[in-house]
Scaffold this motif. Structure first.
Motif, mmCIF file in Angstrom:
data_model
loop_
_atom_site.group_PDB
_atom_site.id
_atom_site.type_symbol
_atom_site.label_atom_id
_atom_site.label_comp_id
_atom_site.label_asym_id
_atom_site.label_seq_id
_atom_site.Cartn_x
_atom_site.Cartn_y
_atom_site.Cartn_z
ATOM 1 N N THR A 129 -9.502 -5.754 -3.207
ATOM 2 C CA THR A 129 -9.302 -4.999 -1.963
ATOM 3 C C THR A 129 -10.640 -4.606 -1.348
ATOM 4 N N LEU A 132 -11.971 -7.566 0.432
ATOM 5 C CA LEU A 132 -11.212 -7.809 1.659
ATOM 6 C C LEU A 132 -11.656 -6.846 2.754
ATOM 7 N N GLN A 133 -11.906 -5.590 2.385
ATOM 8 C CA GLN A 133 -12.387 -4.619 3.373
ATOM 9 C C GLN A 133 -13.767 -5.008 3.896
ATOM 10 N N TRP A 148 -4.427 -6.714 10.191
ATOM 11 C CA TRP A 148 -4.368 -6.372 8.764
ATOM 12 C C TRP A 148 -2.924 -6.101 8.381
ATOM 13 N N ALA A 150 -0.494 -5.223 4.774
ATOM 14 C CA ALA A 150 -0.554 -4.881 3.353
ATOM 15 C C ALA A 150 0.843 -4.827 2.779
ATOM 16 N N GLU A 213 -3.594 -7.836 2.415
ATOM 17 C CA GLU A 213 -3.843 -7.107 1.170
ATOM 18 C C GLU A 213 -2.618 -7.173 0.277
ATOM 19 N N ASP A 214 -2.825 -7.517 -0.982
ATOM 20 C CA ASP A 214 -1.757 -7.528 -1.990
ATOM 21 C C ASP A 214 -0.600 -8.431 -1.560
ATOM 22 N N ASP A 252 -5.628 -11.512 -0.210
ATOM 23 C CA ASP A 252 -5.751 -11.036 -1.590
ATOM 24 C C ASP A 252 -4.516 -11.554 -2.323
#
Length: 335
Positions: A129, A132-133, A148, A150, A213-214, A252
């Motif tokens: 993470t 990724l940020q 973005w 998540a 993300e994830d 991710d």
């Protein structure tokens, strides 16, 4: 009665009476602390919460750490990303080419490069993470908008991340009022096709970065849509270099990507992967130099620390923050 102005003036200029003078049972230390808090001159009062903690500790004849646990963790967590210079350079180069409308590769570069798809892999706590940020920040510096999304494993409404993704794309397209069209009933296959077309249509209006993300916590249909987009981008990079897609996809993907995320017949199917490697001495030294100037571990101490945290960044953050809070960072090797 008394003149209110006189009362206010005395309150502003006169010292408050000592608490133990009014209540003999009040300890002298507490009375002095209260006097400091009530000092008529603001500069003589505790300037912040930490100064007040020191006064309280002195009143109780105790020591107080210079940092709270939260502050120590914040210092350990933040700062430049260590050990990922190559990944950031690859991503920055891709964003720059996208912003300038250049092809992904030319006579001097290999078709086996990563193109515009980046799949971040690594164990839990390895910093996926965080990377990724950092990629998102890099994209914004290049002037590219970022969408973005998540996943939330505990989210009872699995459609929420998917809805946010679609709404973000329509907003970037300049048609936020048309996102409702996505709610129309359709088969799973048609939904994937429609998403792919939507993503490409938006890119015609504006190049952008899609950061996920994830991925493993997203609903199945969302994962299938993103996998289709990833294969489309990799296919264009592989076979249509003169028509570069105007999308950068960074996902991710967890411990390892599923086969649906890569292109098996590509020159280098593993090119899109950004693997989060275990910490080593060099990365640890960079991490310490960025966050704790002047702190340097001997090679043997560094090896013991890496073994202690299993070469995992999240374990390192925990151990360093606790040591920094206790002011024992130079004895981090445990001796």
């Amino acid at each position: 009665g008394e003149d209110p102005a006189d009362v206010l003036n005395r309150r502003r200029l006169s010292k408050a009476p000592q608490a133990h003078a009014l209540r003999p049972d009040v300890p002298t230390e507490l009375s002095e602390l209260l006097a400091a808090l009530l000092a008529p001159v603001p500069a003589r009062r505790p300037v912040n919460g930490r100064a007040l903690l020191r006064l309280l500790a002195e009143a109780r004849a105790e020591s107080v750490p210079e940092l709270t646990p939260t502050e120590a963790i914040t210092i350990a967590e933040h700062g430049p990303l260590a050990g990922q210079a190559n990944a950031l350079a690859r991503f920055e180069g891709t964003c720059s080419r996208l912003a300038l409308g250049l092809p992904w590769h030319d006579a001097q570069s290999s078709r086996a490069s990563s193109g515009s798809t980046f799949l971040i892999t690594g164990d839990p706590g390895s910093g996926r993470t965080r990377l990724l940020q950092a990629l998102q920040h890099t994209a914004r510096l290049a002037g590219l908008p970022v969408v973005w999304v998540a996943g939330e494993a505990s989210d009872p409404a699995a459609s929420v991340p998917l809805g946010q993704l679609v709404e973000g794309l329509y907003a970037l397209w300049g048609k936020p009022d048309e996102a409702w069209r996505w709610t129309a009933p359709r088969t799973a296959g048609r939904r994937i096709e429609d998403f792919l077309q939507l993503a490409l249509d938006v890119a015609e209006r504006s190049p952008y970065v899609l950061a996920v993300e994830d991925d493993s916590s997203l609903p199945t249909v969302a994962r299938e849509m993103l996998a289709a987009l990833g294969r489309e981008l990799q296919g264009r990079h592989e076979y249509q270099a003169d028509r570069p897609p105007r999308i950068v996809l960074a996902i991710d993907v967890g411990t390892e990507p599923t086969a649906t995320l890569t292109l098996p017949d590509a020159e280098n199917p593993k090119a899109p992967l950004l693997a989060m490697e275990p910490l080593d001495r060099k990365t640890l030294s960079q991490y310490l130099a960025d966050r704790y100037p002047g702190v340097k571990l001997e090679p043997e101490e560094a090896d013991r620390l890496l073994h202690q945290v299993d070469a995992n960044p999240i374990g390192l953050i925990s151990v360093l923050s606790q040591a920094f809070e206790r002011d024992s960072l130079r004895r981090i090797d445990g001796h």
